[in-house]
Design a protein around this motif. Structure first.
Motif, PDB file in Angstrom:
ATOM      1  N   PHE A   1      -7.927   5.752   9.206  1.00 43.98           N
ATOM      2  CA  PHE A   1      -8.007   4.493   8.452  1.00 43.98           C
ATOM      3  C   PHE A   1      -6.774   3.651   8.715  1.00 43.98           C
ATOM      4  O   PHE A   1      -5.656   4.160   8.752  1.00 43.98           O
ATOM      5  N   GLY A   2      -6.994   2.334   8.837  1.00 45.55           N
ATOM      6  CA  GLY A   2      -5.879   1.405   8.950  1.00 45.55           C
ATOM      7  C   GLY A   2      -5.091   1.348   7.660  1.00 45.55           C
ATOM      8  O   GLY A   2      -3.864   1.276   7.671  1.00 45.55           O
ATOM      9  N   ALA A   3      -5.790   1.392   6.527  1.00 46.50           N
ATOM     10  CA  ALA A   3      -5.137   1.416   5.216  1.00 46.50           C
ATOM     11  C   ALA A   3      -6.139   1.902   4.170  1.00 46.50           C
ATOM     12  O   ALA A   3      -7.060   1.181   3.797  1.00 46.50           O
ATOM     13  N   ARG A   4      -5.946   3.128   3.739  1.00 47.73           N
ATOM     14  CA  ARG A   4      -6.736   3.715   2.649  1.00 47.73           C
ATOM     15  C   ARG A   4      -5.746   4.373   1.697  1.00 47.73           C
ATOM     16  O   ARG A   4      -5.044   5.307   2.064  1.00 47.73           O
ATOM     17  N   LEU A   5      -5.711   3.854   0.463  1.00 47.53           N
ATOM     18  CA  LEU A   5      -4.655   4.224  -0.479  1.00 47.53           C
ATOM     19  C   LEU A   5      -5.184   4.709  -1.816  1.00 47.53           C
ATOM     20  O   LEU A   5      -6.238   4.267  -2.269  1.00 47.53           O
ATOM     21  N   MET A   6      -4.381   5.528  -2.445  1.00 45.40           N
ATOM     22  CA  MET A   6      -4.536   5.847  -3.856  1.00 45.40           C
ATOM     23  C   MET A   6      -3.191   5.543  -4.494  1.00 45.40           C
ATOM     24  O   MET A   6      -2.207   6.229  -4.215  1.00 45.40           O
ATOM     25  N   SER A   7      -3.129   4.496  -5.310  1.00 43.53           N
ATOM     26  CA  SER A   7      -1.885   4.091  -5.974  1.00 43.53           C
ATOM     27  C   SER A   7      -1.868   4.641  -7.393  1.00 43.53           C
ATOM     28  O   SER A   7      -2.820   4.438  -8.152  1.00 43.53           O
ATOM     29  N   PHE A   8      -0.786   5.323  -7.733  1.00 47.57           N
ATOM     30  CA  PHE A   8      -0.674   6.006  -9.020  1.00 47.57           C
ATOM     31  C   PHE A   8      -0.080   5.053 -10.051  1.00 47.57           C
ATOM     32  O   PHE A   8       1.131   4.856 -10.124  1.00 47.57           O
ATOM     33  N   LEU A   9      -0.950   4.451 -10.865  1.00 45.28           N
ATOM     34  CA  LEU A   9      -0.566   3.383 -11.777  1.00 45.28           C
ATOM     35  C   LEU A   9       0.115   3.882 -13.049  1.00 45.28           C
ATOM     36  O   LEU A   9       0.832   3.133 -13.701  1.00 45.28           O
TER      37      LEU A   9
ATOM     38  N   ILE B   1      15.055   6.856  -2.482  1.00 43.82           N
ATOM     39  CA  ILE B   1      15.281   5.425  -2.706  1.00 43.82           C
ATOM     40  C   ILE B   1      16.311   5.188  -3.802  1.00 43.82           C
ATOM     41  O   ILE B   1      17.090   4.251  -3.728  1.00 43.82           O
ATOM     42  N   ALA B   2      16.346   6.065  -4.805  1.00 46.57           N
ATOM     43  CA  ALA B   2      17.368   5.934  -5.856  1.00 46.57           C
ATOM     44  C   ALA B   2      18.763   6.123  -5.249  1.00 46.57           C
ATOM     45  O   ALA B   2      19.692   5.373  -5.561  1.00 46.57           O
ATOM     46  N   HIS B   3      18.895   7.110  -4.371  1.00 41.87           N
ATOM     47  CA  HIS B   3      20.178   7.364  -3.715  1.00 41.87           C
ATOM     48  C   HIS B   3      20.591   6.186  -2.841  1.00 41.87           C
ATOM     49  O   HIS B   3      21.785   5.899  -2.707  1.00 41.87           O
ATOM     50  N   GLN B   4      19.614   5.489  -2.258  1.00 38.39           N
ATOM     51  CA  GLN B   4      19.893   4.328  -1.409  1.00 38.39           C
ATOM     52  C   GLN B   4      20.115   3.052  -2.230  1.00 38.39           C
ATOM     53  O   GLN B   4      20.467   2.017  -1.671  1.00 38.39           O
ATOM     54  N   GLY B   5      19.829   3.115  -3.534  1.00 41.79           N
ATOM     55  CA  GLY B   5      19.959   1.931  -4.381  1.00 41.79           C
ATOM     56  C   GLY B   5      18.819   0.944  -4.206  1.00 41.79           C
ATOM     57  O   GLY B   5      18.950  -0.243  -4.495  1.00 41.79           O
ATOM     58  N   ILE B   6      17.673   1.440  -3.749  1.00 40.56           N
ATOM     59  CA  ILE B   6      16.501   0.597  -3.518  1.00 40.56           C
ATOM     60  C   ILE B   6      15.616   0.626  -4.756  1.00 40.56           C
ATOM     61  O   ILE B   6      15.356   1.689  -5.324  1.00 40.56           O
ATOM     62  N   VAL B   7      15.142  -0.539  -5.169  1.00 46.32           N
ATOM     63  CA  VAL B   7      14.265  -0.639  -6.332  1.00 46.32           C
ATOM     64  C   VAL B   7      12.812  -0.693  -5.846  1.00 46.32           C
ATOM     65  O   VAL B   7      12.473  -1.521  -4.988  1.00 46.32           O
ATOM     66  N   PRO B   8      11.942   0.177  -6.373  1.00 48.28           N
ATOM     67  CA  PRO B   8      10.526   0.115  -5.985  1.00 48.28           C
ATOM     68  C   PRO B   8       9.919  -1.236  -6.368  1.00 48.28           C
ATOM     69  O   PRO B   8      10.296  -1.825  -7.381  1.00 48.28           O
ATOM     70  N   THR B   9       8.985  -1.725  -5.573  1.00 48.94           N
ATOM     71  CA  THR B   9       8.295  -2.985  -5.881  1.00 48.94           C
ATOM     72  C   THR B   9       6.853  -2.749  -6.310  1.00 48.94           C
ATOM     73  O   THR B   9       6.104  -3.708  -6.467  1.00 48.94           O
ATOM     74  N   GLY B  10       6.472  -1.493  -6.499  1.00 55.47           N
ATOM     75  CA  GLY B  10       5.116  -1.175  -6.915  1.00 55.47           C
ATOM     76  C   GLY B  10       4.988   0.306  -7.204  1.00 55.47           C
ATOM     77  O   GLY B  10       5.970   1.054  -7.165  1.00 55.47           O
ATOM     78  N   ALA B  11       3.755   0.724  -7.479  1.00 58.45           N
ATOM     79  CA  ALA B  11       3.472   2.105  -7.854  1.00 58.45           C
ATOM     80  C   ALA B  11       3.497   3.031  -6.636  1.00 58.45           C
ATOM     81  O   ALA B  11       3.109   2.633  -5.539  1.00 58.45           O
ATOM     82  N   PRO B  12       3.918   4.284  -6.835  1.00 61.24           N
ATOM     83  CA  PRO B  12       3.832   5.266  -5.760  1.00 61.24           C
ATOM     84  C   PRO B  12       2.382   5.394  -5.285  1.00 61.24           C
ATOM     85  O   PRO B  12       1.445   5.159  -6.050  1.00 61.24           O
ATOM     86  N   PHE B  13       2.205   5.788  -4.017  1.00 57.12           N
ATOM     87  CA  PHE B  13       0.849   5.891  -3.484  1.00 57.12           C
ATOM     88  C   PHE B  13       0.717   7.025  -2.481  1.00 57.12           C
ATOM     89  O   PHE B  13       1.701   7.510  -1.920  1.00 57.12           O
ATOM     90  N   LEU B  14      -0.522   7.405  -2.260  1.00 56.59           N
ATOM     91  CA  LEU B  14      -0.927   8.308  -1.192  1.00 56.59           C
ATOM     92  C   LEU B  14      -1.667   7.456  -0.173  1.00 56.59           C
ATOM     93  O   LEU B  14      -2.601   6.738  -0.541  1.00 56.59           O
ATOM     94  N   ARG B  15      -1.240   7.487   1.080  1.00 57.62           N
ATOM     95  CA  ARG B  15      -1.944   6.780   2.146  1.00 57.62           C
ATOM     96  C   ARG B  15      -2.630   7.822   3.016  1.00 57.62           C
ATOM     97  O   ARG B  15      -1.986   8.703   3.578  1.00 57.62           O
ATOM     98  N   ASN B  16      -3.948   7.730   3.086  1.00 57.84           N
ATOM     99  CA  ASN B  16      -4.725   8.613   3.947  1.00 57.84           C
ATOM    100  C   ASN B  16      -4.767   8.011   5.341  1.00 57.84           C
ATOM    101  O   ASN B  16      -5.369   6.960   5.546  1.00 57.84           O
ATOM    102  N   LEU B  17      -4.124   8.670   6.290  1.00 58.69           N
ATOM    103  CA  LEU B  17      -4.126   8.195   7.673  1.00 58.69           C
ATOM    104  C   LEU B  17      -5.324   8.735   8.435  1.00 58.69           C
ATOM    105  O   LEU B  17      -6.022   7.988   9.113  1.00 58.69           O
ATOM    106  N   VAL B  18      -5.553  10.049   8.339  1.00 58.86           N
ATOM    107  CA  VAL B  18      -6.709  10.692   8.966  1.00 58.86           C
ATOM    108  C   VAL B  18      -7.246  11.724   7.982  1.00 58.86           C
ATOM    109  O   VAL B  18      -6.491  12.526   7.439  1.00 58.86           O
ATOM    110  N   ILE B  19      -8.555  11.700   7.775  1.00 62.08           N
ATOM    111  CA  ILE B  19      -9.185  12.592   6.804  1.00 62.08           C
ATOM    112  C   ILE B  19     -10.181  13.521   7.485  1.00 62.08           C
ATOM    113  O   ILE B  19     -11.106  13.067   8.157  1.00 62.08           O
ATOM    114  N   ASP B  20      -9.963  14.826   7.303  1.00 58.96           N
ATOM    115  CA  ASP B  20     -10.939  15.855   7.636  1.00 58.96           C
ATOM    116  C   ASP B  20     -10.939  16.784   6.434  1.00 58.96           C
ATOM    117  O   ASP B  20     -10.073  17.655   6.307  1.00 58.96           O
TER     118      ASP B  20
END
Length: 168
Positions: free
Chosen positions: A134-142, A42-61
């Motif tokens: 999960f439709g949306a299960r996140l861990m956001s790194f604050l 995103i830095a190379h693209q010149g995009i500014v983050p709008t929030g904290a990085p996150f892990l999205r769990n799509l399927v958990i086993d």
């Protein structure tokens, strides 16, 4: 430390991420590597983050593979590549809590799931052959690890979307 869970309505959130499958043993390393890679993209693209990085769990086993995305919230992104993809976290009602200490993730996730069960909440989740999806299960790194190096002080939010009470 784990905060009291809360419920909140959230708007949809655009993001860019890298998707992969890892074991629980590989998870920490994958998060660090993929987060660095997405931030560099995103830095190379010149995009500014709008929030904290996150892990999205799509399927958990937990005993086999986790299907995950490591992402960064952004404004809508038009152009990506084969590795970095754009996505949208769905709007809806989310249950969340914040925990302190990098090593408290499993305990915090269990606390949120237990709280949800006691509240009779229904998660936006379903069973698949690969595990629980999960439709949306996140861990956001604050906490920015460049600003706070002590992992015992890192704050992370766990958030899980509830099932839509009025599906279309």
């Amino acid at each position: 430390m784990i905060t009291e869970p809360k419920l909140e309505n959230r708007n949809e959130q655009h993001y860019v991420a890298i998707r992969t499958q890892v074991t629980m043993q590989e998870l920490d390393t994958a998060i660090q590597q993929l987060c660095r890679e997405v931030l560099a993209w995103i830095a190379h693209q010149g995009i500014v983050p709008t929030g904290a990085p996150f892990l999205r769990n799509l399927v958990i086993d937990m005993k086999a593979l986790l299907d995950i995305e490591v992402g960064i919230p952004t404004v809508s992104v038009e152009s990506t590549n084969d590795r970095v993809r754009a996505g949208v976290l769905p709007a809806g009602l989310y249950a969340s809590l914040v925990y302190t200490g990098w090593d408290s993730g499993i305990e915090a996730n269990a606390a949120l799931l237990d709280w949800g069960a006691k509240q009779s909440l229904v998660w936006d989740a379903w069973e698949t052959e690969q595990g629980r999806a999960f439709g949306a299960r996140l861990m956001s790194f604050l906490t920015d690890p460049n600003e706070e190096q002590d992992q015992a002080k890192w704050e992370t939010e766990v958030a899980i979307r509830l099932a839509d009470p009025h599906p279309r």
